[in-house]
Design an enzyme around this catalytic site. Structure first.
Site, PDB file in Angstrom:
ATOM      1  N   GLY A   1       0.988  -0.997   0.279  1.00 11.18           N
ATOM      2  CA  GLY A   1       0.002  -0.183  -0.277  1.00 11.18           C
ATOM      3  C   GLY A   1       1.057   1.281  -0.067  1.00 11.18           C
ATOM      4  O   GLY A   1       2.166   0.732   0.452  1.00 11.18           O
TER       5      GLY A   1
ATOM      6  N   GLN B   1       3.415   9.935   0.969  1.00  5.55           N
ATOM      7  CA  GLN B   1       4.403   9.605   0.525  1.00  5.55           C
ATOM      8  C   GLN B   1       5.519   9.940  -0.214  1.00  5.55           C
ATOM      9  O   GLN B   1       6.327   9.781   0.136  1.00  5.55           O
ATOM     10  CB  GLN B   1       4.378   7.938   0.617  1.00  5.55           C
TER      11      GLN B   1
ATOM     12  N   CYS C   1       7.041   0.614   6.600  1.00  8.37           N
ATOM     13  CA  CYS C   1       6.708   1.362   6.125  1.00  8.37           C
ATOM     14  C   CYS C   1       7.424   1.748   4.920  1.00  8.37           C
ATOM     15  O   CYS C   1       8.619   1.609   5.625  1.00  8.37           O
ATOM     16  CB  CYS C   1       6.000   1.966   7.277  1.00  8.37           C
ATOM     17  N   LEU C   2       7.417   1.732   3.917  1.00  7.67           N
ATOM     18  CA  LEU C   2       7.779   2.236   2.935  1.00  7.67           C
ATOM     19  C   LEU C   2       9.142   4.064   3.616  1.00  7.67           C
ATOM     20  O   LEU C   2       9.969   3.960   2.851  1.00  7.67           O
ATOM     21  CB  LEU C   2       7.625   2.819   1.612  1.00  7.67           C
TER      22      LEU C   2
ATOM     23  N   HIS D   1      -2.943   1.434   8.848  1.00  5.81           N
ATOM     24  CA  HIS D   1      -1.671   1.722   8.744  1.00  5.81           C
ATOM     25  C   HIS D   1      -1.768   2.320   7.594  1.00  5.81           C
ATOM     26  O   HIS D   1      -0.926   4.269   7.638  1.00  5.81           O
ATOM     27  CB  HIS D   1      -1.181   0.887   8.455  1.00  5.81           C
ATOM     28  N   GLU D   2      -1.997   2.047   6.474  1.00  6.05           N
ATOM     29  CA  GLU D   2      -1.999   3.518   4.853  1.00  6.05           C
ATOM     30  C   GLU D   2      -2.641   4.821   5.330  1.00  6.05           C
ATOM     31  O   GLU D   2      -2.529   5.730   5.136  1.00  6.05           O
ATOM     32  CB  GLU D   2      -2.888   2.533   4.153  1.00  6.05           C
TER      33      GLU D   2
ATOM     34  N   HIS E   1      -1.622   7.630   6.963  1.00  5.41           N
ATOM     35  CA  HIS E   1      -0.415   8.042   6.860  1.00  5.41           C
ATOM     36  C   HIS E   1      -1.493   9.938   6.143  1.00  5.41           C
ATOM     37  O   HIS E   1      -0.602  11.155   6.480  1.00  5.41           O
ATOM     38  CB  HIS E   1      -0.162   7.683   5.513  1.00  5.41           C
TER      39      HIS E   1
HETATM   40 NI    NI Z   1       3.873   3.187   5.693  1.00  3.30          NI
END
Ligand code: NI
Length: 181
Positions: free
Chosen positions: A48, A53, A101-102, A143-144, A147
């Site tokens: 995701g 991000q 997480c990225l 989580h997504e 953000h």
């Molecule tokens: Ni993340």
């Protein structure tokens, strides 16, 4: 187009993202944003990604969770675009998973979140949608969508001894969540 990922410390990750207007939702710019998010998610191997991000402070996140995801969880969600989401928790019970997480590369942390929730959102074509999610999918979605509100998973770790580099996680901590619950 593959975009650079903003990492923890970048201020854009700490903003509440702006809601998307109906006009913008139908624009070429929005369509391109979704394409870029998808290209970037696939390139970096995420399940995701949220617009902040890639440096865009707008309320859009995407998730595509195949049955052979890197977390080894047997759940899936076809490619889904979440626009202007609203979350409603459906239980007081929580559950914990090791998250990554990225925007926080190389780390894993154990996070407890509500087990079940309802998400109302618009699709990429402006359709009103509702998803009820539980288990690992509930965690992935929370989580997504965090953000979009300036929250990173590390903020939600209760016990910081359960924040780890990936290699040390693999060596020492993998599978430990069963003991924690
Ligand atoms: Ni993340």
């Amino acid at each position: 187009m593959i975009r650079e990922i903003c990492r923890m410390g970048h201020p854009v990750l700490r903003l509440k993202a702006e809601e998307i207007s109906p006009e913008f939702l139908l624009s070429d710019e929005f369509r391109q944003l979704v394409v870029d998010m998808r290209d970037s998610m696939k390139h970096y191997g995420g399940i995701g990604i949220a617009a902040p991000q890639i440096g865009v402070s707008l309320q859009t996140a995407i998730i595509e969770l195949g049955p052979t995801n890197r977390f080894g969880e047997q759940v899936s969600l076809p490619f889904t675009v979440f626009v202007n989401p609203q979350l409603e928790f459906l239980t007081d019970e929580s559950q914990g998973f090791w998250e990554g997480c990225l925007s926080v590369p190389g780390l894993r942390g154990f996070v407890e979140r509500p087990k079940k929730l309802k998400i109302n959102f618009l699709s990429e074509t402006g359709e009103e949608k509702e998803i009820i999610a539980e288990g690992f999918l509930a965690t992935v979605i929370q989580h997504e969508l965090d953000h979009l509100f300036g929250v990173l998973y590390v903020d939600r770790i209760k016990d910081l001894s359960l924040l780890s580099y990936q290699e040390e996680y693999d060596e020492f901590l993998s599978g430990k969540e069963e003991e924690l619950e």
